[in-house]
Scaffold this motif. Sequence first.
Motif, mmCIF file in Angstrom:
data_model
loop_
_atom_site.group_PDB
_atom_site.id
_atom_site.type_symbol
_atom_site.label_atom_id
_atom_site.label_comp_id
_atom_site.label_asym_id
_atom_site.label_seq_id
_atom_site.Cartn_x
_atom_site.Cartn_y
_atom_site.Cartn_z
ATOM 1 N N ALA A 186 -39.624 124.563 -41.117
ATOM 2 C CA ALA A 186 -38.334 124.506 -40.424
ATOM 3 C C ALA A 186 -38.530 123.788 -39.096
ATOM 4 C CB ALA A 186 -37.779 125.907 -40.189
ATOM 5 N N TYR A 187 -37.442 123.211 -38.609
ATOM 6 C CA TYR A 187 -37.508 122.456 -37.366
ATOM 7 C C TYR A 187 -36.536 123.010 -36.334
ATOM 8 C CZ TYR A 187 -40.083 118.865 -39.899
ATOM 9 O OH TYR A 187 -41.023 118.192 -40.634
ATOM 10 N N GLU A 188 -36.907 122.802 -35.086
ATOM 11 C CA GLU A 188 -35.970 122.967 -33.976
ATOM 12 C C GLU A 188 -35.992 121.688 -33.178
ATOM 13 O OE1 GLU A 188 -35.571 124.665 -29.548
ATOM 14 O OE2 GLU A 188 -37.007 125.699 -30.833
ATOM 15 N N ARG A 189 -34.812 121.176 -32.868
ATOM 16 C CA ARG A 189 -34.702 119.933 -32.109
ATOM 17 C C ARG A 189 -33.806 120.180 -30.894
ATOM 18 N NH1 ARG A 189 -37.027 116.305 -35.675
ATOM 19 N NH2 ARG A 189 -36.847 116.857 -37.885
ATOM 20 N N GLU A 190 -34.440 120.638 -29.830
ATOM 21 C CA GLU A 190 -33.760 120.919 -28.554
ATOM 22 C C GLU A 190 -32.638 121.946 -28.725
ATOM 23 O OE1 GLU A 190 -33.540 117.525 -25.627
ATOM 24 O OE2 GLU A 190 -33.325 116.410 -27.512
ATOM 25 N N GLU A 191 -32.817 122.904 -29.603
ATOM 26 C CA GLU A 191 -31.760 123.878 -29.893
ATOM 27 C C GLU A 191 -31.859 125.149 -29.053
ATOM 28 O OE1 GLU A 191 -31.564 124.306 -34.261
ATOM 29 O OE2 GLU A 191 -32.564 122.353 -34.275
ATOM 30 N N SER A 192 -33.064 125.481 -28.588
ATOM 31 C CA SER A 192 -33.215 126.638 -27.702
ATOM 32 C C SER A 192 -33.396 126.214 -26.253
ATOM 33 C CB SER A 192 -34.412 127.502 -28.132
ATOM 34 O OG SER A 192 -35.638 126.805 -27.927
ATOM 35 N N THR A 193 -34.008 125.044 -26.073
ATOM 36 C CA THR A 193 -34.296 124.534 -24.734
ATOM 37 C C THR A 193 -34.223 123.011 -24.744
ATOM 38 O OG1 THR A 193 -35.830 126.367 -24.380
ATOM 39 C CG2 THR A 193 -35.992 124.523 -22.850
ATOM 40 N N PRO A 194 -33.516 122.399 -23.816
ATOM 41 C CA PRO A 194 -33.487 120.931 -23.762
ATOM 42 C C PRO A 194 -34.893 120.368 -23.592
ATOM 43 C CG PRO A 194 -31.771 121.868 -22.369
ATOM 44 C CD PRO A 194 -32.636 123.010 -22.807
ATOM 45 N N GLY A 195 -35.186 119.312 -24.353
ATOM 46 C CA GLY A 195 -36.471 118.635 -24.216
ATOM 47 C C GLY A 195 -37.584 119.165 -25.091
ATOM 48 N N LEU A 196 -37.311 120.201 -25.916
ATOM 49 C CA LEU A 196 -38.353 120.788 -26.757
ATOM 50 C C LEU A 196 -38.090 120.535 -28.234
ATOM 51 C CD1 LEU A 196 -39.332 124.320 -25.389
ATOM 52 C CD2 LEU A 196 -40.575 122.174 -25.206
ATOM 53 N N LEU A 197 -39.164 120.216 -28.956
ATOM 54 C CA LEU A 197 -39.128 120.073 -30.406
ATOM 55 C C LEU A 197 -40.141 121.039 -31.006
ATOM 56 C CD1 LEU A 197 -39.226 116.173 -30.588
ATOM 57 C CD2 LEU A 197 -37.192 117.632 -30.667
ATOM 58 N N CYS A 198 -39.902 121.472 -32.246
ATOM 59 C CA CYS A 198 -40.777 122.478 -32.834
ATOM 60 C C CYS A 198 -40.756 122.378 -34.355
ATOM 61 C CB CYS A 198 -40.314 123.877 -32.392
ATOM 62 S SG CYS A 198 -41.422 125.205 -32.868
ATOM 63 N N VAL A 199 -41.905 122.705 -34.969
ATOM 64 C CA VAL A 199 -41.997 122.820 -36.421
ATOM 65 C C VAL A 199 -42.723 124.127 -36.729
ATOM 66 C CG1 VAL A 199 -44.134 121.435 -36.474
ATOM 67 C CG2 VAL A 199 -42.791 121.744 -38.560
ATOM 68 N N ALA A 200 -42.239 124.850 -37.745
ATOM 69 C CA ALA A 200 -42.798 126.160 -38.073
ATOM 70 C C ALA A 200 -42.950 126.314 -39.576
ATOM 71 C CB ALA A 200 -41.907 127.280 -37.529
ATOM 72 N N ALA A 201 -43.879 127.190 -39.983
ATOM 73 C CA ALA A 201 -44.120 127.479 -41.398
ATOM 74 C C ALA A 201 -44.300 128.975 -41.579
ATOM 75 C CB ALA A 201 -45.353 126.731 -41.901
ATOM 76 N N PRO A 202 -43.975 129.497 -42.783
ATOM 77 C CA PRO A 202 -44.059 130.939 -43.013
ATOM 78 C C PRO A 202 -45.450 131.402 -43.430
ATOM 79 C CG PRO A 202 -43.189 129.874 -44.958
ATOM 80 C CD PRO A 202 -43.392 128.784 -43.931
ATOM 81 N N VAL A 203 -45.800 132.596 -42.990
ATOM 82 C CA VAL A 203 -46.980 133.307 -43.489
ATOM 83 C C VAL A 203 -46.465 134.258 -44.558
ATOM 84 C CG1 VAL A 203 -48.894 134.848 -42.923
ATOM 85 C CG2 VAL A 203 -48.091 133.144 -41.241
ATOM 86 N N LEU A 204 -46.810 133.969 -45.822
ATOM 87 C CA LEU A 204 -46.214 134.684 -46.942
ATOM 88 C C LEU A 204 -47.211 135.632 -47.600
ATOM 89 C CD1 LEU A 204 -44.373 131.691 -48.636
ATOM 90 C CD2 LEU A 204 -43.335 133.479 -47.217
#
Length: 249
Positions: A186-204
């Motif tokens: 999953a991605y975040e593109r400046e959605e929680s904080t301006p200027g930040l990008l993020c990629v995440a994966a699940p521990v299943l």
Amino acid sequence: MEDRDTVLGKALAILRAFGPADSVLPLAELVRRTELPKGTVHRVAGDLVHHRLLDKTAHGYRLSGGLFELGLRAATERTLLELAMPFLQDLYERTHETVHLGVREGHEVVYITKIGGHRQAKAPSRTGGRMPMHCTALGKVLLAYAGEDEQAAVLTGPLERRTPHTVIAPGILRRQLARTIETGVAYEREESTPGLLCVAAPVLKPDGRTVVAAISVTGPVGRFRPESHETAVRAAAAALGSTLARRGR
């Protein structure tokens, strides 16, 4: 919400009056935030000081090291962190960007730990802190693998717009969650904080459907390309999942 008619409820109200940015709170501010009588706050705060859950200072009260000690005894989170740390450190060495481990609690992400170097991007996340699930990559991963009832509760509730880029349309979020199941990230593109990008994966868990936690890498716009770290994040999450499964057996 705490039952403030009980001593325990009053004590929790005082402890939870402290926000992430608060170091010391005067008695008057604790009274204002808890809406409890001044005498009650003074008495209960004194008991909390006696039991090392608060410290008394010249300017008021602060959370004590006794709370930190209790937090470290939380068996599930401690075990998860101990097993995860080598994978998180490896991921940081590969990316040299901020690495997070988070779990779901209610409608929020709780950050179990955060690893960042000297050049880490300024982010609102902190160890032990919380963020809404709908605007973080960690949260989207955790929500994607949650049950339908949990998803519905988040998507039909109020979705806070934290930045101009925050996705608050339930239909778009549902599509993002479905995409997360398909791709494993999953991605975040400046959605929680301006200027930040993020990629995440699940521990299943071994069933491939039950999520235990999520791992993410975060960096600043201009330097960080989250797509380039997909494989590394997936690998770290999968390795931790396998380790947890072996530990469980």
